[in-house]
Design a protein around this motif. Structure first.
Motif, PDB file in Angstrom:
ATOM      1  N   TYR A  93      -8.084   6.435  -5.771  1.00 29.99           N
ATOM      2  CA  TYR A  93      -7.630   5.197  -4.948  1.00 29.99           C
ATOM      3  C   TYR A  93      -8.662   4.346  -4.263  1.00 29.99           C
ATOM      4  O   TYR A  93      -9.232   5.185  -3.349  1.00 29.99           O
ATOM      5  N   ASP A 117      -7.250  -1.478  -3.674  1.00 31.16           N
ATOM      6  CA  ASP A 117      -6.577  -2.248  -2.569  1.00 31.16           C
ATOM      7  C   ASP A 117      -7.611  -2.981  -1.758  1.00 31.16           C
ATOM      8  O   ASP A 117      -7.995  -2.439  -0.703  1.00 31.16           O
ATOM      9  N   SER A 118      -7.845  -4.335  -1.626  1.00 26.10           N
ATOM     10  CA  SER A 118      -7.239  -5.233  -2.912  1.00 26.10           C
ATOM     11  C   SER A 118      -8.418  -6.014  -3.307  1.00 26.10           C
ATOM     12  O   SER A 118      -9.914  -5.782  -2.951  1.00 26.10           O
ATOM     13  N   THR A 154     -16.198  -1.595  -0.894  1.00 21.85           N
ATOM     14  CA  THR A 154     -16.019  -3.012  -1.383  1.00 21.85           C
ATOM     15  C   THR A 154     -16.997  -3.334  -2.272  1.00 21.85           C
ATOM     16  O   THR A 154     -16.887  -4.714  -3.238  1.00 21.85           O
ATOM     17  N   LEU A 189       0.804   3.693  -2.759  1.00 19.06           N
ATOM     18  CA  LEU A 189       0.155   5.209  -2.731  1.00 19.06           C
ATOM     19  C   LEU A 189       1.322   6.211  -2.974  1.00 19.06           C
ATOM     20  O   LEU A 189       0.951   7.383  -3.809  1.00 19.06           O
ATOM     21  N   SER A 248     -10.846   5.550   4.747  1.00 23.26           N
ATOM     22  CA  SER A 248     -10.162   6.956   4.126  1.00 23.26           C
ATOM     23  C   SER A 248      -9.337   7.680   4.805  1.00 23.26           C
ATOM     24  O   SER A 248      -8.402   8.118   4.665  1.00 23.26           O
ATOM     25  N   VAL A 277      -5.888   5.997   5.222  1.00 22.64           N
ATOM     26  CA  VAL A 277      -5.115   6.348   3.715  1.00 22.64           C
ATOM     27  C   VAL A 277      -4.593   7.634   3.812  1.00 22.64           C
ATOM     28  O   VAL A 277      -3.397   7.882   3.639  1.00 22.64           O
ATOM     29  N   SER A 310       0.685  -1.253   0.010  1.00 24.78           N
ATOM     30  CA  SER A 310      -0.125  -0.039   0.112  1.00 24.78           C
ATOM     31  C   SER A 310       0.921   1.066  -0.022  1.00 24.78           C
ATOM     32  O   SER A 310       0.452   2.313  -0.647  1.00 24.78           O
ATOM     33  N   ALA A 351     -13.517   4.640   0.157  1.00 19.34           N
ATOM     34  CA  ALA A 351     -13.293   3.295   0.900  1.00 19.34           C
ATOM     35  C   ALA A 351     -14.622   2.552   0.197  1.00 19.34           C
ATOM     36  O   ALA A 351     -15.869   2.934   0.805  1.00 19.34           O
ATOM     37  N   SER A 376      -9.967   1.808  -1.529  1.00 13.98           N
ATOM     38  CA  SER A 376      -9.510   0.826  -0.456  1.00 13.98           C
ATOM     39  C   SER A 376     -10.696   0.077   0.067  1.00 13.98           C
ATOM     40  O   SER A 376     -11.684   0.779   0.389  1.00 13.98           O
ATOM     41  N   GLU A 384      -9.822  -2.333   2.354  1.00 11.21           N
ATOM     42  CA  GLU A 384      -9.212  -2.837   3.631  1.00 11.21           C
ATOM     43  C   GLU A 384      -9.219  -1.631   4.723  1.00 11.21           C
ATOM     44  O   GLU A 384      -8.995  -2.228   5.957  1.00 11.21           O
ATOM     45  N   GLU A 385      -9.191  -0.430   4.589  1.00 14.28           N
ATOM     46  CA  GLU A 385      -8.657   0.799   5.183  1.00 14.28           C
ATOM     47  C   GLU A 385      -9.864   1.666   5.012  1.00 14.28           C
ATOM     48  O   GLU A 385     -10.385   1.946   3.907  1.00 14.28           O
TER      49      GLU A 385
END
Length: 455
Positions: free
Chosen positions: A122, A172-173, A152, A107, A129, A132, A103, A150, A124, A126-127
């Motif tokens: 970007y 990611d990811s 999924t 980044l 905002s 990040v 990551s 952010a 994400s 998994e995390e």
């Protein structure tokens, strides 16, 4: 109504079976088959019908086409592994151990691409905002014009990408993405395959580059079906030992550049720093000549890289002596030890053998055979090799030394770093030069006799 036909997919290799078995016939793993419903199932035996499609355009092999345009990020090591820069519409898969710095690297890369004028997203899974953003502030990238999200849900992500029309998207990811039309949990074989297919299709249709982050298994391979690696254009592995500051970005597949190319980075408090001369860095902590140390002149992709191979041989109190190998293929080391015992008459019975490549580098080419043998013999005989000597060559089962490619580039890199001697197989197609005295040897027995007075 047509009956849906269930299939069973192996989570280790991605092979599809019509019925469940305890063992996968393709890879031999046990208890890896899981039940899956097909993404779409029509009536059995249904054909395409009589409706004709369009005639596709055909060309000849003699037709010329301009090379694809590329965008450089400014991270020279990252651009090198990509083959010279980012190609529009390319799909890239990046894998690596948890916490290795994937990551952080992406980044930094996406911030550089955004500063060149590309519109970058970007995403994400998994995390949050805020996490990040905290990483971006720590790396000094808070001012980079990167749009952050952010999410999924694959449908929402594709809708956002269609609305924003970006030039580059980081996912990611891929294991956290889920498609609502697939009835399985996120991270399953079906979900990973479906999400990757949709994202790669979007990249090709809209000329939008997509970089996918992938988890790895305990064996170090990217998790999920191997078909994911076939769908993307480039597969990169981010390697390194947590106890070392060095990180290696290695291309194992690249449709737009050379495979096996590497980029070297150093993990610092401010992120990943480029290493423009990895040979000097890997050898920077090498002190005076000591028993068990040999310098190998290797080739990684298109660049020569010099690394130090360290060996330790000690009496063993165990019935089966230990063979510990880090950074090299343990199978090849066992073969080298067998050749030394059988062909050269040098026993390793009752001795523990430890072999390591300094700096956390992983060496895969057979050209390291002779350097590994030299390190083992040096440690066993407690005799140091000359500090200004580099060694390379492949060892056959008959103890003959076989020549390896790009010998001239290996010697030039060694001369650049101050080495004045080299040992290579007799079939090497170069005579040295650049201040290096090259000694060519026909077999391992001659090497043992010349260097250690035995054999």
């Amino acid at each position: 109504m047509a009956k849906n036909i269930l299939s069973y997919t192996c989570t280790a290799c991605g092979a599809v079976h019509r019925k469940w078995n305890g063992k996968c016939d393709a890879c031999g793993e046990w208890n890896t088959l899981i039940e899956e419903a097909p993404l779409s199932a029509g009536p059995k035996g249904k054909t395409l019908g009589s409706t004709k499609g369009r005639v596709i355009g055909l060309t000849t092999l003699a037709d010329e086409e301009a090379p694809p345009p590329r965008t450089c990020s400014g991270l020279a090591e990252f651009d090198r592994v990509l083959g010279g820069g980012l190609v529009p519409g390319s799909a890239i898969l990046v894998g690596g151990d948890p916490g290795i710095g994937k990551s952080t690297l992406l980044l930094q890369a996406v911030a550089r691409f955004a500063q060149t004028g590309l519109k970058c997203l970007y995403i994400s899974g998994e995390e949050a905002s805020s996490q990040v953003r905290m990483r971006a502030q720590r790396l000094g990238l808070a001012d980079a014009p990167v749009r952050l999200g952010a999410e999924t849900n694959l449908r929402d992500i594709l809708t956002t990408m269609e609305t924003e029309s970006p030039d580059l998207v980081i996912i990611d990811s891929i294991q956290t993405m889920w498609a609502d039309n697939v009835e399985s949990a996120p991270g399953s074989v079906s979900q990973v395959r479906a999400a990757c297919h949709e994202l790669v299709s979007f990249a090709k249709k809209r000329a939008c580059s997509v970089i996918l982050v992938g988890h790895v298994t305990k064996e170090g391979q990217i998790a999920g079906p191997r078909v994911v690696e076939h769908m993307v254009d480039t597969v990169l592995y981010f390697e390194g030992e947590r106890g070392h500051q060095f990180r290696i970005l290695r291309a194992v597949k690249n449709r737009f550049g050379p495979a096996a190319e590497i980029g070297v980075f150093e993990m610092t408090g401010g992120g990943l720093a480029e290493v423009t001369n990895p040979s000097a860095l890997f050898l920077s902590e090498r002190g005076q000549a000591a028993p068990g140390s040999a310098v190998f002149a290797g080739i990684e992709g298109t660049r020569p890289v010099l690394t130090e191979i360290q060996a330790l041989v000690a009496p063993s109190t165990l019935a089966s002596p230990r063979r510990t190998v880090v950074g090299l293929d343990s199978g090849r080391i066992s073969t080298i030890i067998a050749v030394l015992e059988s062909r050269c008459g040098i026993p390793f019975t009752g001795l523990d053998v430890f072999l390591n490549v300094a700096g956390g580098m992983k060496v895969t080419e057979p050209a390291a055979d002779l350097a590994a043998a030299a390190a083992l013999l040096s440690a066993r005989e407690d005799t140091a090799l000359p500090a200004d000597m580099v060694i390379f060559g492949e060892i056959s089962l008959s103890a003959a030394l076989r020549p390896v490619g790009q010998a001239e580039n290996r010697l030039k890199e060694a001369a650049k770093l101050g080495f004045s001697q080299a040992i290579a197989p007799s079939g090497t197609k170069t005579e040295g030069g650049d201040g290096i005295a090259l000694r060519k040897l026909p077999d391992l027995v001659t090497f043992v006799g010349d260097m250690f007075g035995a054999g």
